[in-house]
Write a protein that holds these residues in place. Structure first.
Motif, short mmCIF file in Angstrom:
data_model
loop_
_atom_site.label_atom_id
_atom_site.label_comp_id
_atom_site.label_asym_id
_atom_site.label_seq_id
_atom_site.Cartn_x
_atom_site.Cartn_y
_atom_site.Cartn_z
N UNK A 91 0.85 -1.19 0.00
CA UNK A 91 0.00 0.00 0.00
C UNK A 91 0.89 1.24 0.00
N UNK A 92 0.25 2.38 -0.19
CA UNK A 92 0.90 3.65 0.10
C UNK A 92 0.62 3.97 1.56
N UNK A 93 1.69 4.25 2.29
CA UNK A 93 1.58 4.53 3.72
C UNK A 93 1.70 6.03 3.96
N UNK A 94 0.80 6.52 4.79
CA UNK A 94 0.76 7.95 5.10
C UNK A 94 0.92 8.16 6.61
N UNK A 95 1.70 9.16 6.97
CA UNK A 95 1.73 9.57 8.36
C UNK A 95 0.80 10.77 8.52
N UNK A 96 0.28 10.93 9.72
CA UNK A 96 -0.68 11.99 9.97
C UNK A 96 -0.53 12.49 11.40
N UNK A 97 -0.89 13.73 11.60
CA UNK A 97 -0.83 14.36 12.92
C UNK A 97 -2.22 14.86 13.28
N UNK A 98 -2.64 14.57 14.50
CA UNK A 98 -3.98 14.96 14.92
C UNK A 98 -4.00 15.63 16.28
N UNK A 99 -4.89 16.58 16.45
CA UNK A 99 -5.02 17.29 17.74
C UNK A 99 -6.29 16.91 18.47
N UNK A 100 -7.05 15.94 17.94
CA UNK A 100 -8.24 15.47 18.65
C UNK A 100 -7.83 14.41 19.66
N UNK A 101 -8.79 13.87 20.37
CA UNK A 101 -8.51 12.83 21.36
C UNK A 101 -8.64 11.43 20.76
N UNK A 102 -8.91 11.34 19.47
CA UNK A 102 -9.12 10.04 18.84
C UNK A 102 -7.88 9.58 18.11
N UNK A 103 -7.59 8.29 18.24
CA UNK A 103 -6.51 7.71 17.48
C UNK A 103 -6.91 7.44 16.04
N UNK A 104 -8.21 7.34 15.79
CA UNK A 104 -8.67 6.80 14.51
C UNK A 104 -9.20 7.84 13.53
N UNK A 105 -9.48 9.05 14.01
CA UNK A 105 -10.05 10.07 13.13
C UNK A 105 -9.63 11.45 13.62
N UNK A 106 -10.00 12.45 12.84
CA UNK A 106 -9.73 13.83 13.26
C UNK A 106 -8.31 14.28 13.05
N UNK A 107 -7.61 13.62 12.11
CA UNK A 107 -6.24 14.04 11.82
C UNK A 107 -6.25 15.32 10.98
N UNK A 108 -5.41 16.25 11.38
CA UNK A 108 -5.40 17.56 10.74
C UNK A 108 -4.38 17.68 9.61
N UNK A 109 -3.31 16.94 9.71
CA UNK A 109 -2.20 17.09 8.78
C UNK A 109 -1.77 15.73 8.26
N UNK A 110 -1.40 15.70 6.98
CA UNK A 110 -1.03 14.45 6.33
C UNK A 110 0.26 14.61 5.55
N UNK A 111 1.07 13.56 5.57
CA UNK A 111 2.25 13.52 4.73
C UNK A 111 1.89 13.09 3.33
N UNK A 112 2.88 13.01 2.48
CA UNK A 112 2.66 12.75 1.06
C UNK A 112 2.55 11.28 0.72
N UNK A 113 2.90 10.40 1.63
CA UNK A 113 2.79 8.97 1.36
C UNK A 113 4.10 8.38 0.86
N UNK A 114 4.31 7.13 1.24
CA UNK A 114 5.47 6.38 0.76
C UNK A 114 5.00 4.97 0.39
N UNK A 115 5.46 4.48 -0.75
CA UNK A 115 4.98 3.21 -1.28
C UNK A 115 5.71 2.04 -0.63
N UNK A 116 4.94 1.08 -0.16
CA UNK A 116 5.49 -0.18 0.35
C UNK A 116 4.93 -1.29 -0.53
N UNK A 117 5.83 -2.07 -1.10
CA UNK A 117 5.43 -3.19 -1.94
C UNK A 117 6.08 -4.46 -1.41
N UNK A 118 5.25 -5.45 -1.11
CA UNK A 118 5.73 -6.72 -0.58
C UNK A 118 5.45 -7.79 -1.62
N UNK A 119 6.52 -8.41 -2.09
CA UNK A 119 6.38 -9.45 -3.11
C UNK A 119 6.28 -10.82 -2.46
N UNK A 120 5.54 -11.70 -3.09
CA UNK A 120 5.34 -13.05 -2.54
C UNK A 120 6.41 -14.02 -3.04
#
Length: 120
Positions: A91-120
């Motif tokens: 997947x493309x992995x994104x980091x995010x920063x949030x000022x709410x009390x929730x771990x799962x939503x309410x993120x205010x800022x997002x990075x640009x993403x980095x691709x992770x590819x796992x081959x079988x």
């Protein structure tokens, strides 16, 4: 907060990668930090999050025991150590920063993403 994610790449199943996210701008330690991912054709999903001090973390069930999130407030970085990678972790992995009390939503800022590819 500006976020810059790095560390993605191509790895074989069972391998490891370490993602990093560097933050600049506002006070980093004020924010919950999270990692999300989005696979092709799928919605973005929560992967892991860590509270401001690093004393509390949470993970989606599919990565528990394999991924570890950590942060260094002195360096304004958050990392995601990914071990025992599986093709379904691809997947493309994104980091995010949030000022709410929730771990799962309410993120205010997002990075640009980095691709992770796992081959079988």
């Amino acid at each position: 907060v500006q976020l810059q994610a790095s560390g993605g790449g191509l790895v074989q199943a069972g391998g490891s990668l370490r993602l990093s996210c560097a933050a600049s701008g506002r006070t980093f330690s004020n924010y919950i930090m999270g990692w999300f991912r989005q696979a092709p054709g799928k919605e973005r999903e929560f992967v892991a999050a860590i509270n401001w001090s690093g004393s509390s973390t949470t993970y989606v069930d599919s990565v528990k025991g394999r991924f570890t999130i950590s942060r260094d407030n002195a360096k304004n970085t958050v990392s995601l150590q990914m071990n025992s990678l599986k093709p379904e972790d691809t997947a493309v992995y994104y980091c995010a920063a949030g000022s709410s009390n929730s771990y799962y939503s309410g993120y205010n800022y997002w990075g640009q993403g980095t691709q992770v590819t796992v081959s079988s």
